[in-house]
Design a protein around this motif. Structure first.
Motif, PDB file in Angstrom:
ATOM      1  N   LEU A 113       0.999  -0.876  -0.127  1.00  0.00           N
ATOM      2  CA  LEU A 113      -0.198  -0.321   0.252  1.00  0.00           C
ATOM      3  C   LEU A 113       1.174   1.518  -0.017  1.00  0.00           C
ATOM      4  O   LEU A 113       0.542   2.209  -0.609  1.00  0.00           O
ATOM      5  N   LEU A 114       1.892   1.045   0.849  1.00  0.00           N
ATOM      6  CA  LEU A 114       3.080   2.230   0.518  1.00  0.00           C
ATOM      7  C   LEU A 114       3.540   2.979  -0.753  1.00  0.00           C
ATOM      8  O   LEU A 114       3.230   3.786  -1.007  1.00  0.00           O
ATOM      9  N   ALA A 115       3.920   1.613  -1.164  1.00  0.00           N
ATOM     10  CA  ALA A 115       4.415   1.789  -2.860  1.00  0.00           C
ATOM     11  C   ALA A 115       3.475   2.754  -3.869  1.00  0.00           C
ATOM     12  O   ALA A 115       3.302   3.114  -4.278  1.00  0.00           O
ATOM     13  N   LEU A 116       2.348   2.151  -3.039  1.00  0.00           N
ATOM     14  CA  LEU A 116       1.185   2.898  -4.404  1.00  0.00           C
ATOM     15  C   LEU A 116       0.814   4.179  -3.856  1.00  0.00           C
ATOM     16  O   LEU A 116       0.874   4.663  -4.984  1.00  0.00           O
ATOM     17  N   LEU A 117       1.261   4.002  -3.038  1.00  0.00           N
ATOM     18  CA  LEU A 117       0.609   5.863  -2.359  1.00  0.00           C
ATOM     19  C   LEU A 117       1.735   6.642  -3.092  1.00  0.00           C
ATOM     20  O   LEU A 117       1.556   8.051  -3.217  1.00  0.00           O
ATOM     21  N   ARG A 118       3.386   5.774  -2.856  1.00  0.00           N
ATOM     22  CA  ARG A 118       4.539   6.749  -3.541  1.00  0.00           C
ATOM     23  C   ARG A 118       4.523   7.046  -5.137  1.00  0.00           C
ATOM     24  O   ARG A 118       4.692   8.049  -5.506  1.00  0.00           O
ATOM     25  N   TYR A 133       2.191  10.963  -3.511  1.00  0.00           N
ATOM     26  CA  TYR A 133       2.258  10.780  -1.763  1.00  0.00           C
ATOM     27  C   TYR A 133       3.280  10.817  -1.093  1.00  0.00           C
ATOM     28  O   TYR A 133       3.940   9.540  -1.213  1.00  0.00           O
ATOM     29  N   GLN A 134       4.063  10.861   0.236  1.00  0.00           N
ATOM     30  CA  GLN A 134       5.391  11.773   0.379  1.00  0.00           C
ATOM     31  C   GLN A 134       4.957  11.570   1.476  1.00  0.00           C
ATOM     32  O   GLN A 134       5.956  11.925   1.902  1.00  0.00           O
ATOM     33  N   ASN A 135       4.170  11.709   2.501  1.00  0.00           N
ATOM     34  CA  ASN A 135       4.079  11.663   3.709  1.00  0.00           C
ATOM     35  C   ASN A 135       2.991  10.432   4.262  1.00  0.00           C
ATOM     36  O   ASN A 135       3.941   9.479   3.676  1.00  0.00           O
ATOM     37  N   GLU A 142      -6.456   6.009  -3.160  1.00  0.00           N
ATOM     38  CA  GLU A 142      -5.827   7.307  -4.110  1.00  0.00           C
ATOM     39  C   GLU A 142      -6.393   8.780  -5.031  1.00  0.00           C
ATOM     40  O   GLU A 142      -6.092   9.698  -4.647  1.00  0.00           O
ATOM     41  N   ALA A 143      -7.715   8.706  -4.353  1.00  0.00           N
ATOM     42  CA  ALA A 143      -9.140   9.655  -4.720  1.00  0.00           C
ATOM     43  C   ALA A 143      -8.395  10.293  -3.216  1.00  0.00           C
ATOM     44  O   ALA A 143      -8.436  11.854  -3.483  1.00  0.00           O
ATOM     45  N   TYR A 144      -7.433  10.116  -2.017  1.00  0.00           N
ATOM     46  CA  TYR A 144      -6.691  10.895  -1.423  1.00  0.00           C
ATOM     47  C   TYR A 144      -5.963  11.478  -0.820  1.00  0.00           C
ATOM     48  O   TYR A 144      -5.743  12.251  -0.427  1.00  0.00           O
ATOM     49  N   VAL A 145      -4.939  11.282  -2.313  1.00  0.00           N
ATOM     50  CA  VAL A 145      -3.758  11.679  -2.201  1.00  0.00           C
ATOM     51  C   VAL A 145      -3.766  13.700  -2.602  1.00  0.00           C
ATOM     52  O   VAL A 145      -4.182  13.518  -3.639  1.00  0.00           O
ATOM     53  N   CYS A 146      -2.929  13.877  -1.315  1.00  0.00           N
ATOM     54  CA  CYS A 146      -2.687  15.551  -1.575  1.00  0.00           C
ATOM     55  C   CYS A 146      -2.255  15.283  -0.788  1.00  0.00           C
ATOM     56  O   CYS A 146      -1.944  15.175   0.222  1.00  0.00           O
ATOM     57  N   GLN A 147      -1.421  16.342  -0.649  1.00  0.00           N
ATOM     58  CA  GLN A 147       0.041  17.000   0.192  1.00  0.00           C
ATOM     59  C   GLN A 147      -0.413  18.137   1.149  1.00  0.00           C
ATOM     60  O   GLN A 147       0.689  18.222   2.597  1.00  0.00           O
ATOM     61  N   ASP A 148      -2.012  18.038   1.251  1.00  0.00           N
ATOM     62  CA  ASP A 148      -1.882  18.861   2.923  1.00  0.00           C
ATOM     63  C   ASP A 148      -2.414  17.818   3.426  1.00  0.00           C
ATOM     64  O   ASP A 148      -3.020  18.091   4.780  1.00  0.00           O
ATOM     65  N   ILE A 149      -2.738  16.421   3.133  1.00  0.00           N
ATOM     66  CA  ILE A 149      -2.770  15.725   4.139  1.00  0.00           C
ATOM     67  C   ILE A 149      -1.285  15.604   4.919  1.00  0.00           C
ATOM     68  O   ILE A 149      -0.575  14.142   4.079  1.00  0.00           O
ATOM     69  N   ASP A 150      -1.406  15.214   6.098  1.00  0.00           N
ATOM     70  CA  ASP A 150      -0.208  14.112   6.711  1.00  0.00           C
ATOM     71  C   ASP A 150       0.027  13.451   6.522  1.00  0.00           C
ATOM     72  O   ASP A 150       1.420  12.712   6.895  1.00  0.00           O
ATOM     73  N   VAL A 151      -0.943  12.597   7.307  1.00  0.00           N
ATOM     74  CA  VAL A 151      -0.945  11.540   7.332  1.00  0.00           C
ATOM     75  C   VAL A 151      -2.571  10.361   6.967  1.00  0.00           C
ATOM     76  O   VAL A 151      -3.451  10.812   7.056  1.00  0.00           O
ATOM     77  N   ILE A 152      -2.506   8.938   6.464  1.00  0.00           N
ATOM     78  CA  ILE A 152      -3.595   8.746   5.644  1.00  0.00           C
ATOM     79  C   ILE A 152      -3.170   7.682   7.119  1.00  0.00           C
ATOM     80  O   ILE A 152      -2.009   6.770   6.814  1.00  0.00           O
TER      81      ILE A 152
END
Length: 309
Positions: free
Chosen positions: A127-132, A136-138, A265-275
């Motif tokens: 899941l981390l690889a998918l987000l990266r 998503y970098q957080n 993936e629909a929630y990915v944005c850099q204003d989110i610090d933690v998923i």
């Protein structure tokens, strides 16, 4: 950033474990053999060796628990695939040596723990690889929806997989959910009480359903606001508004609630610090391992077994 991603090279995830994990292992062994070891009587004490075979693709995790099982049974373990590394089936991951009775005594306890922990590490890493890949970098974190009595192993698997374990228990952080707020009367009142009880050392997080609730929580002094059960677009709008109003250093913004590899993936944005999600440790498929005693006539690779390490 997770321990696995950001720890100094001299630090290993295993170094985080409390000494109490050894007591847990002793309890597991006692639970599995509470009286006589009938099967062990059949095989005796002859010194033997067994191969730990990885039979499904995954990331190895749970090595300290596996090792401790056999240490308490006077056996030794030599690893050929290091913790945190992935492997393809069938791979000879480790060799265990000791009295054959003891190898069989620890077999199921060690395999169950390793399989579950490795499953969590594998799902966490995937899941981390998918987000990266999605940009998503957080931080990706687990939740406290863990199995009673097995929390340490499950949180450990998240760390090995590269994720943040979030809070470990009710004492690690104050998380104010809807029931806390209802009982306290308001978010402001709940945060004030939490701050008074925990002092400067204990962070306070507030679960929020709207921008207005999150705004009130930050105003009251919350360290983290959790946007719970928002849509992807709703999260992006709310998080952006919060960052614009309060800046990036005032409070962390976390998003949670039903997030999986199918929708995250629909929630990915850099204003989110933690998923944060429970999908990396609840209902996760185990990694398949088996322990095979090497026949007295020799120990060549079994059918389909990889000898690469």
């Amino acid at each position: 950033m997770s321990v696995a991603e950001g720890a100094p090279k001299h630090g290993q995830v295993a170094h985080l474990l409390p000494q109490t994990y050894k007591r847990l292992v002793a309890e597991w062994l006692e639970e599995d053999t509470p009286s006589f070891d009938y099967g062990g009587f059949v095989v005796g004490e002859e010194i033997s060796e067994a191969k730990l075979l990885g039979k499904s693709k995954g990331v190895v995790a749970g090595v300290p628990f596996f090792d401790e099982v056999f240490k308490q049974l006077d056996c030794s373990v030599q690893w050929h695939v290091q913790e945190g590394k992935s492997f393809e089936p069938v791979t000879h991951c480790a060799t265990v040596r000791g009295p054959v009775r003891k190898l069989l005594l620890g077999e199921r306890v060690a395999l169950n723990t390793l399989a579950r922990c490795s499953g969590i590490a594998t799902k966490s890493a995937d899941l981390l690889a998918l987000l990266r890949k999605a940009g998503y970098q957080n931080t990706l974190a687990g939740t406290r929806k863990t199995t009673p009595g097995f929390r340490l192993v499950e949180k450990y698997g998240m760390l090995v997989g590269g994720c943040d374990p979030h809070r470990h228990d009710l004492s690690a952080m104050t998380m104010l959910k809807d029931n806390h707020v209802t009982s306290a009367g308001s978010i402001t009142s709940a945060v004030a009480s939490a701050k008074a009880a925990g002092g400067f050392a204990v962070k306070v997080e507030v679960e929020c359903q709207t921008f207005e609730e999150a705004d009130e929580a930050i105003s009251a002094g919350a360290d983290v606001v959790m946007l719970d059960n928002f849509t992807g677009e709703g999260v992006k709008v709310c998080a952006k508004q919060l960052k614009e109003k309060w800046g990036r250093g005032k409070a962390l913004v976390e998003v949670s609630g039903g997030l999986t590899e199918e929708n995250v993936e629909a929630y990915v944005c850099q204003d989110i610090d933690v998923i944060s999600t429970s999908s990396i440790h609840q209902g996760v498929k185990h990694v398949d391992f088996s322990l095979k005693i090497v026949p007295k006539s020799g120990g060549g690779p079994g059918k389909g077994e990889s000898t690469e390490v």
